[in-house]
Structure formats: structure tokens, C-alpha cells
Design an enzyme around this catalytic site. Structure first.
Site, short mmCIF file in Angstrom:
data_model
loop_
_atom_site.label_atom_id
_atom_site.label_comp_id
_atom_site.label_asym_id
_atom_site.label_seq_id
_atom_site.Cartn_x
_atom_site.Cartn_y
_atom_site.Cartn_z
N HIS A 226 15.95 -21.02 59.72
CA HIS A 226 14.62 -20.64 60.18
C HIS A 226 14.61 -19.14 60.43
CE1 HIS A 226 14.44 -25.02 61.89
NE2 HIS A 226 14.39 -24.99 60.57
C1 LIG Z 1 19.20 -27.64 55.74
C2 LIG Z 1 17.81 -27.19 56.01
C3 LIG Z 1 16.99 -27.93 56.84
C4 LIG Z 1 15.68 -27.53 57.10
N1 LIG Z 1 14.92 -28.32 57.89
C5 LIG Z 1 13.65 -27.95 58.19
C6 LIG Z 1 12.83 -28.78 59.00
O1 LIG Z 1 13.20 -29.87 59.42
N2 LIG Z 1 11.60 -28.36 59.32
C7 LIG Z 1 11.13 -27.16 58.89
O2 LIG Z 1 10.01 -26.81 59.27
N3 LIG Z 1 11.86 -26.37 58.07
C8 LIG Z 1 13.11 -26.74 57.71
N4 LIG Z 1 13.87 -25.95 56.88
C9 LIG Z 1 13.27 -24.71 56.34
C10 LIG Z 1 12.43 -24.94 55.08
O3 LIG Z 1 13.22 -25.49 54.08
C11 LIG Z 1 11.82 -23.62 54.63
O4 LIG Z 1 11.02 -23.12 55.69
C12 LIG Z 1 10.92 -23.71 53.40
O5 LIG Z 1 11.52 -24.36 52.33
C13 LIG Z 1 10.48 -22.31 53.02
O6 LIG Z 1 9.67 -22.30 51.87
P1 LIG Z 1 9.72 -21.07 50.88
O7 LIG Z 1 8.78 -21.36 49.77
O8 LIG Z 1 9.54 -19.82 51.64
O9 LIG Z 1 11.22 -21.04 50.33
P2 LIG Z 1 11.98 -22.14 49.44
O10 LIG Z 1 11.37 -23.46 49.60
O11 LIG Z 1 13.42 -22.01 49.72
O12 LIG Z 1 11.72 -21.65 47.94
C14 LIG Z 1 12.14 -20.39 47.48
C15 LIG Z 1 12.50 -20.48 46.00
O13 LIG Z 1 12.57 -19.18 45.44
C16 LIG Z 1 13.66 -19.09 44.54
N5 LIG Z 1 14.06 -17.68 44.41
C17 LIG Z 1 14.68 -16.90 45.32
N6 LIG Z 1 14.86 -15.66 44.84
C18 LIG Z 1 14.34 -15.63 43.58
C19 LIG Z 1 14.24 -14.64 42.59
N7 LIG Z 1 14.68 -13.40 42.77
N8 LIG Z 1 13.66 -14.98 41.40
C20 LIG Z 1 13.19 -16.24 41.19
N9 LIG Z 1 13.29 -17.23 42.11
C21 LIG Z 1 13.84 -16.93 43.30
C22 LIG Z 1 14.71 -19.97 45.20
O14 LIG Z 1 15.68 -20.39 44.27
C23 LIG Z 1 13.87 -21.11 45.76
O15 LIG Z 1 13.74 -22.16 44.83
C24 LIG Z 1 15.18 -26.33 56.56
C25 LIG Z 1 15.99 -25.58 55.71
C26 LIG Z 1 17.29 -25.99 55.44
C27 LIG Z 1 18.13 -25.18 54.53
#
Ligand SMILES: Cc1cc2nc3c(=O)[nH]c(=O)nc-3n(C[C@H](O)[C@H](O)[C@H](O)COP(=O)(O)OP(=O)(O)OC[C@H]3O[C@@H](n4cnc5c(N)ncnc54)[C@H](O)[C@@H]3O)c2cc1C
Ligand code: SF4
Lengths: 572, 258
Positions: free
Chosen positions: A501
Site C-alpha cells: 500500500h
Molecule cells: C499481496 C497483495 C495484497 C493486496 N491486498 C489488497 C487488499 O486486500 N485491499 C486493497 O485495497 N489493496 C490490496 N493490494 C493492493 C492492490 O493490489 C493495488 O492497490 C492495486 O492493484 C493497484 O492498481 P494499479 O492499477 O495501480 O496497479 P496494478 O494493479 O499493479 O497494475 C499495474 C500494471 O502495470 C504494469 N507495468 C508496470 N510498469 C510498466 C511499464 N513500464 N510498462 C508497461 N506495464 C507496466 C504492471 O506489470 C502491472 O500489470 C494488495 C497488493 C498485494 C501485492
């Protein structure tokens, strides 16, 4: 030389939760979206061998390959930052769906207090309550303004929940019933109620019943299989991008996902982005994907790094407090957790979902009076039933050695006879906690790594001390024969998992001098770049972030649509 | 050779047969080279037609996984003794050796874990500057650290008792491991004794409780002690049960048994 491809309406950097939401919303409206994802493609059939703790939870099967790219870490700007060589404190996702595939699914909304934290703190306690080195800021949006977007996220994932009984918390109608309650959760509810608190069953993205959303996506009920946190769900019961928003976007015919495509730069000219530069990691070839709008959806840490590498926005300077990119990085704390040992109980602790918990908010936000306390904010308090993995969990009562006969027998004796009551401690911003580019270490392409400068300050340490007493008392009230705690919050340990987080670094607000984004997640300095991740949080609250991240992604989707319809311009 | 004959040979093949077939003979002859210690050890013990790793019972299948990918036999014996002290056999159930944890560690070290393939291994390194809060900060791989740690256990054993670590009494082994864990012994390397100990303890628990597909947790013996059911498809109908539900554990092979 990079090959320039035909222009698209919107290009996504990363296809996880935020990218998926933008893709679904804008393709439904008829816009063309290209999603660039650095990792591999995925479907639920990849999860058939997923009940494997060593592979997924210890060797981090679904996480970013750090040999290619990582971060550097240090406690304060006077130190040399060192590489985060293996996964510890946080686990960053990789591949289609991102961290949205292996998350737990605990889905909360930040509190009304959070969005107006500076004003409300001053209103109740006066300005002197805010330490000089704490750049506490309002978000430029209120809870009421965000509520419709929260509703959209909840509806899309089919959030399973029960109304929060705390009088100061918003009343939410959940699309599906709460998850079942285990005997330990019942004990927590009874004990907390007896102490005068307001426990309820945590809102969960692991479905309590089968559910069909407005996009006609149907998913089945959760099986409480216990391999959820850090694992993908083979049933599709846990809401994740690959079983919700991505199929919706694909069905429109307006979405093209290119996996194994790693974005290296956002390209821009005269204050406007022209597209992105990416590398096809299969061939090593570079491409330019021109677009009318760039949505940066690659998780907060990668989002901020990409801005710094692309020289977009003014980098934060901790000495002067000027600049915004990298500012107000925050995290969370878990050291207020207590463990209770129950001599006469045996819990089915192998059962669980990533989001099965009893929780209360009596010590979260400003739900309690801080007049005589040496900190602001707080954290939620929860008893989780997340599926107790045998490698990771070997709690023993105080004084037990950590190896040898006594350890072995005690760790087995107590294996199903303890329960933890934890807290997700909020972290306030500090002028010395920030993100920047590392001067020394680079990724596989030779680009500088992102450097995380972070430590827990007095506000945080005092808060955890206070909450630790409450988690201990709850366990005693539950009848624990012995309660242990991890002790005072120490310096940030980069090796021990705390939470994924991470927040801040490109924050939203009402003033371009102190924030990077307006309340549509549109960059002040580059009107066709939208960044709807937890990077937008000016501080971190005492609960999981993704409910709020999801709401911001829906808000950004609406902003992008308006921007395209208006033919450009700032939305505020 | 027909398939039948081959099977027959495989079953009959023992350490002694191997030596015979390799053209080496026992008795009277001074043998040089790597196999000496094995032969001497075997001949000192009761001479049987099958070595300890093999079953005399024709019905019991041989565990082909019980062989070394990374350790030398002596390194293996050292690690084996150390893991058994970390997670010993007790009245509660089997210890690390019976659960085949030393083989698990050997196999893990031979691959991505040992070579740190998915970890950031670029320099420069500042091992002296890094507190434990910053984790692994050395050019050494886990393979290197295990070998250094094993040498340390044996050199301490020699220094204190003029024996190899695995030849010591349990209390003596515990004494040395305690000193290693507390950094009370010298290690001339870009890592600390306590860091090696931390890796060893963690790897031991992984070997006890990971799916048997990795070679440890023999017959799910680790899971049985903790009453952990392993891989099951659903607990939906037991969530609210007040009493503890004992379930016969199942490993991932159940998911792959076509
Ligand atoms: C073990 C774990 C448990 C969690 N549990 C919770 C929970 O219970 N409740 C909660 O609210 N949140 C939880 N989270 C947090 C939650 O997963 C994230 O807040 C959420 O997925 C964020 O969304 P996002 O789109 O910002 O990033 P993500 O969903 O991670 O997506 C980002 C994507 O961008 C891609 N990427 C990165 N850099 C590049 C690049 N340069 N070029 C192309 N692609 C790229 C990555 O590969 C990834 O697929 C948890 C996280 C983890 C790791
Ligand atoms: S606990 Fe439920 S949601 Fe989580 S992986 Fe298992 S079945 Fe899926």
C-alpha cells in the site's frame, strides 16, 4: 530507431486495476484504447496449480522480476540508497491484471476526514496540531463528490459487505451479502462489542454469492480455499481485472492489449504528451505509440518513476519543499498487531479468503478525540482469517526459542490455537519521505531506478503504541490465555512484508504548486496525461487503498471522456 | 538390453553394484579419489546388498529424488545435521532429516533460489554499510553463502572438538549453531554468520512445510503435524463450524493425476 505506430485515442501504461477500469469505461464509449503491459498474458486456467505456498508466497511467482528492475531504499536523505534486491516489505505485481490478480480483496473507502484532512484537523485541534515537517494536504475533492465513483467500483466487483455500524462512517449499500463468519470472527465481534466498539464483517471482493454486474459479467461464489492473498483465484470468485473489466473492454472490439511491452518514456512536446516509447520484450524492438491521451496506470511506484524518467512535471526537492513529483510518499504500519494464544481453542485457521475479517474503525481517522494524544489519524483494527500458510506462520508464546526442539513442539502445538488482531496504521506525509531517481543503480536498459526515501516518524510511532494496547485488550477480552506484541515500531524494515500500500509521489489537490494532479487525476503540467493510482493520495489512511484507487480510476475515466469530448483543456 | 532387463538392473543396482560395475573393487585395495570415503564408510558398516538410500523391499518404490544436485556428500551431511537441530525429531513427529529437508535445500540451491535469478544482483555492493533492515547486500549468491556457512560450521567443529560438524553430539552442534546465529564466530566474507543462519532456518521451514513436489515434507509429514490439509478445493461448508475439522491432507499431485 523506434517504429512509429498508428495513433490511438488512449494508450495505457500497464494493464492492472486502474488500466483495466479506464479500458472498460472508454471502450464502452466507443474510444480506441491500446493497453501496453510489460508482463505476460493471463487467464484463470493459469491458476490450476496455484495452491502452492512456496512458489507463490515465498518465491513470488506473480511478482515483478527484480533482476530486471527494482527500487533503491533508504531511511533518510543523508544515507546512500541500496537496492531492494529481493522482495520484502512490498510485493509489486507483474503481468496482465497486475497486483489486482494476487491482492487480498479487502475493499474499503477512505473516510470523509481523509479527503479534507488538513482543514478538518485545523478546525478541531488548531494548526499547531500539525507538525512543521508534515505537509498535510486536502485532496481537492470531498468524500461526497467521490461517492458515486465508489459506488461504481463496488457494483463492478460485486462487493460483499455489511453496513459499518460506526456512527461516523458512511453508510454503504453493498451489492452482495457479507462473507460467512468464522467462530474466531464471532469472538472478535463479541469482545469488541463488549468493549464498546463497532465491529462488522469486512467488505470483501471475494464474492459471498454468485453475482452478475451491469456489464453482464457473472462470477461464482468464493470457496474459502485459503490460497488467496498472493495467489490468483482459479474460480474467478475474487474480483480481478482479468475476470471483470478486461473481458468487458475486449468485447467492445475497441481494445487492443499488447503484453510483453514495457513502456520506457512518456513522450511530450510543448506541454502535451504525444504518446509513449515502449520496447517489445520478445524482440527487443522499440516502438512509439502515439495517442491523444496517455493514462499512466503502472502502479504508484512505476507511475512516479516514469514521470521522473520522462521529465514530466517538476521534481520534488526535500530541502526547499518545492516541486511535486516524488512528494508526500507514504506507506502503512502493522506493528500495532497483537497475537493471542488460546489454550482451550482449536481454530480452522487453514480456512480463509484474502478478505475474510472482522474489523472496526473506532480508532481510525478522526473517529476518536486526539486532543490529548501525540499524533493524528489512526488505523482500522481487524481479526483476519486469510488462510494460515504453514511455512509463513509459526507463532509461539513469548520466551520460546526460534529453533530447536522447544520451538518445533510449540509451533506445532499452537499452530491452530492462536489468532492475530492487527491494525493497518495510517502514515502521514513528511518532508523527508519522498521518491526520486537513484544516482547510481539502473535497470536492465540502463535507466535509473526509483529511490524510496522513507521512515516512520514520531506521529506514526506514537499512533502504533496507542493502538497496540487496544488490539491487546481485544484479545484478552476474547479470552486469550497469553498475548504477545511485536514491540514498538522501529525503523522501516525493508525485508519484512508489511503492505503493498505505497502511496503518494504524484498527488492530487486544488493547487498546482503543491500537487501534481487536479481532481480528475489530470496532470496540471500536461493536460492529456491522467494518473489514477495511489500516487494521487496526499497521505495514507488506516485501511487498504484499492477501493479508493478504483473510485479515482472511474473519476479519471470520466475526466478522459470529458477531455476528449471537449477537444482538450484543463478540466478544473 | 530389453526394458525388462533394464528394470531388473535398476532395482538391483546398489551403491556396491555401482562400484563393481565401475570397475572398482573393495578389500585390500587402496582407492584414491572422491568415492573413497563412501566405500570406506560402507565397508565399516554392516555389509548389505543395498545401501541405506535404497529399499530392500521390492514393493516400495525408490525415491529418485534422493540424490544431490548441488551439495557434495560432505556438505550434505553438514546441512543435514544442522537442519535436524533446527527442526529435530520429537515425540510430536518427524524432524528435518526424516522429512527430507536436506534434499529440498540441495534442490532449491541448484536452481533459481540458489542463483538468485529473479533478484537484483548488480553492483556496487556495500555489505558493511547495510544494516539487516536492508537485507541481502552482497555480491555473494545463496549458493556461495551456504557453502561459506557449511565451511564455517565444520571449521568451528574442528576448532572446538577436532571433528566434522556432523560427527558431533547434538549439544555440541547446538552450541555451534547458537554461536553462528549470534555472530559470535568469525566469518571472513562479505556476509555474516547470522545471515547464513537466517537463510538456513527459513529454508528448513520451507522444506518442512512446502508441497512434497519440491522433495521435502515427506509424505506430507510436516502438514500432518500441523493438521494443515494442503491442497483442497473448497472449505465453503466448514467456515462456520465451531469444532476443528481434521482433513486428510492432499498435495498438488492430486490436481495433476491424469
Ligand atoms: C499481496 C497483495 C495484497 C493486496 N491486498 C489488497 C487488499 O486486500 N485491499 C486493497 O485495497 N489493496 C490490496 N493490494 C493492493 C492492490 O493490489 C493495488 O492497490 C492495486 O492493484 C493497484 O492498481 P494499479 O492499477 O495501480 O496497479 P496494478 O494493479 O499493479 O497494475 C499495474 C500494471 O502495470 C504494469 N507495468 C508496470 N510498469 C510498466 C511499464 N513500464 N510498462 C508497461 N506495464 C507496466 C504492471 O506489470 C502491472 O500489470 C494488495 C497488493 C498485494 C501485492
Ligand atoms: S479464497 Fe475464494 S476468492 Fe480467494 S482464491 Fe480461494 S476461492 Fe478464490
Amino acid at each position: 530507431m523506434a517504429t512509429t505506430l498508428p495513433k490511438t485515442d488512449i494508450v495505457l501504461v500497464g494493464v492492472g486495476w486502474t488500466g483495466g477500469i479506464i479500458a472498460a469505461e472508454l471502450t464502452k464509449k466507443g474510444y480506441k484504447v491500446v493497453g501496453l503491459e510489460r508482463g505476460k498474458t493471463r487467464s484463470t486456467s493459469d491458476y490450476l496449480m496455484v495452491h502452492d505456498e512456496l512458489r507463490y508466497a515465498n518465491r513470488n511467482e506473480m511478482m515483478q522480476d527484480l533482476s530486471k528492475e527494482t527500487w533503491t531504499v533508504r531511511h533518510d536523505p543523508s544515507q546512500r540508497a541500496l537496492p531492494y534486491r529481493n522482495h520484502g516489505s512490498f510485493l509489486i505485481g507483474d503481468g496482465l491484471g497486475g497486483s489486482g490478480e494476487h491482492w487480498n480483496g479487502l475493499t474499503y473507502r477512505f473516510m470523509p476526514y481523509d479527503f479534507e484532512i488538513r482543514s478538518k484537523t485545523i478546525e478541531r485541534y488548531g494548526e499547531e496540531k500539525i507538525p512543521a515537517d508534515m505537509p498535510l494536504q486536502d485532496w481537492g475533492i470531498t468524500y461526497d463528490e467521490l461517492a458515486p465513483y465508489f459506488d461504481k467500483f463496488d457494483e463492478m466487483i460485486g462487493l460483499s459487505g455489511e453496513e459499518n455500524p460506526h456512527p461516523d462512517m458512511p453508510k454503504i449499500k453493498y451489492p452482495t451479502a457479507p462473507l460467512k463468519e468464522t467462530p474466531a470472527m464471532k469472538m472478535f465481534r463479541e469482545a469488541a462489542t463488549a468493549l464498546g466498539y463497532h465491529p462488522y464483517t469486512a467488505p470483501a471482493a471475494t464474492l459471498s454469492e454468485s453475482y452478475t454486474n451491469k456489464d453482464e459479467i457473472t462470477r461464482g461464489a468464493c470457496q474459502y480455499c485459503g490460497f488467496c492473498e498472493r495467489f490468483g483465484c482459479e474460480y474467478g470468485a475474487k474480483a480481478s481485472p482479468i475476470v471483470t473489466v478486461l473481458p468487458v473492454a475486449e468485447k467492445t472490439g475497441n481494445f487492443e492489449v499488447r503484453t510483453e511491452s514495457s513502456v520506457r518514456r512518456i513522450l511530450h512536446e510543448n506541454g502535451k504528451a504525444t504518446g509513449v516509447l515502449y520496447i517489445d520484450t520478445k524482440t527487443g524492438e522499440e516502438f512509439i505509440q502515439p495517442a491523444t491521451v496517455v493514462a499512466v496506470t503502472s502502479y504508484i511506484l512505476n507511475n512516479v518513476r516514469l514521470l521522473l524518467l520522462s521529465k514530466l512535471g517538476k521534481p520534488y526537492n526535500y530541502e526547499t519543499g518545492e516541486g511535486v513529483i516524488g512528494k508526500n510518499y507514504a506507506y502503512q504500519m502493522t506493528s500495532a498487531s497483537s497475537t493471542g494464544f488460546f489454550e482451550d481453542k482449536e481454530f480452522n485457521s487453514f480456512i480463509g479468503t484474502g478478505a475474510l475479517a472482522g474489523v472496526l474503525d473506532d480508532f481510525n481517522g478522526d473517529n476518536f478525540d486526539h486532543t490529548d494524544l501525540d499524533f493524528i489519524h489512526g488505523g482500522n483494527i481487524a481479526l483476519g482469517h486469510y488462510g494460515r500458510r504453514p511455512i509463513a506462520n509459526n507463532a509461539t508464546p513469548k520466551g520460546t526459542p526460534s529453533w530447536g526442539k522447544e520451538f518445533k513442539d510449540a509451533s506445532i502445538y499452537w499452530a491452530n490455537k492462536y489468532m492475530g488482531v492487527g491494525s493497518q496504521g495510517s502514515v502521514m506525509p513528511n518532508k523527508n519521505n519522498f521518491l526520486s531517481l537513484d544516482p547510481q543503480y539502473t535497470d536492465q536498459y540502463g535507466d535509473p531506478l526509483l529511490s524510496v526515501t522513507f521512515n516512520y516518524k514520531d506521529n506514526e510511532r506514537n499512533q502504533q503504541k496507542y493502538i497496540r494496547e487496544i488490539t491487546t485488550n481485544i484479545l484478552k477480552e476474547m479470552g486469550a490465555t497469553e498475548v504477545t506484541t511485536p514491540g514498538d515500531q522501529e525503523d522501516w524494515d525493508t525485508t519484512k512484508y508489511q503492505t503493498t500500500h505505497n502511496t503518494g509521489g504524484a498527488i492530487m489537490g486544488a493547487d498546482p504548486k503543491t500537487s501534481a494532479l487536479n481532481n480528475y487525476l489530470q496532470m496540471w503540467d500536461c493536460e492529456n496525461v491522467f494518473i489514477p493510482g495511489a500516487n494521487a493520495f496526499p497521505h495514507n489512511s488506516g485501511m487498504n487503498p484499492t477501493g479508493t484507487v478504483g473510485a479515482l480510476a472511474y473519476r479519471a475515466a470520466e475526466g478522459i471522456e470529458k477531455y476528449l469530448a471537449n477537444g482538450g483543456g484543463s478540466l478544473v | 538390453m530389453s526394458e525388462k532387463e533394464q528394470n531388473f538392473t535398476a532395482k538391483k543396482s546398489t551403491r556396491r553394484n555401482f562400484l563393481k560395475n565401475s570397475g572398482l573393487t573393495l578389500g585390500g585395495l587402496v582407492l584414491g579419489g572422491a568415492v573413497t570415503s563412501l566405500v570406506v564408510k560402507d565397508t565399516e558398516e554392516t555389509v548389505t546388498t543395498s545401501g541405506p538410500a535404497h529399499s530392500a523391499n521390492q514393493n516400495e518404490t525408490v525415491n529418485h529424488n534422493k540424490a544431490l544436485m548441488f551439495f557434495t556428500p560432505e556438505q550434505y551431511s553438514t546441512i543435514s545435521a544442522a537442519t535436524e537441530q533446527i527442526f529435530p525429531e520429537t515425540e510430536v513427529g518427524p524432524g528435518a532429516e526424516a522429512l527430507l529437508v536436506p534434499y529440498f535445500i540441495d534442490h532449491q540451491l541448484a536452481g533459481a533460489y540458489g542463483l538468485m535469478s529473479k533478484e537484483y544482483t548488480k553492483g556496487p555492493f556495500y555489505p558493511k554499510e547495510a544494516t539487516p533492515l536492508f537485507g541481502h547486500q552482497t555480491h555473494l549468491t545463496r549458493q556461495d553463502i551456504f557453502v561459506l556457512g557449511i565451511n564455517l560450521l565444520n571449521s568451528e567443529a574442528t576448532k572446538r572438538y577436532e571433528k566434522k560438524f556432523y560427527e558431533l553430539e547434538a549439544e555440541q552442534q547446538i552450541e555451534i549453531l547458537t554461536a553462528v546465529e549470534a555472530d559470535e564466530v568469525e566469518l571472513n566474507a562479505a556476509t555474516t554468520p547470522s545471515y547464513f543462519f537466517k537463510l538456513l532456518r527459513a529454508a528448513t521451514l520451507e522444506g518442512v512445510y512446502s508441497d512434497p513436489l519440491y522433495g521435502g515434507n515427506k509424505d506430507m509429514g510436516g502438514w500432518k503435524m500441523k493438521k494443515f490439509p494442503g491442497h483442497q478445493m473448497s472449505y465453503a461448508n466448514m467456515v462456520e463450524k465451531e469444532e476443528f475439522v481434521e482433513i486428510e491432507p492432499q498435495s498438488l499431485t492430486a490436481q495433476h493425476n491424469h
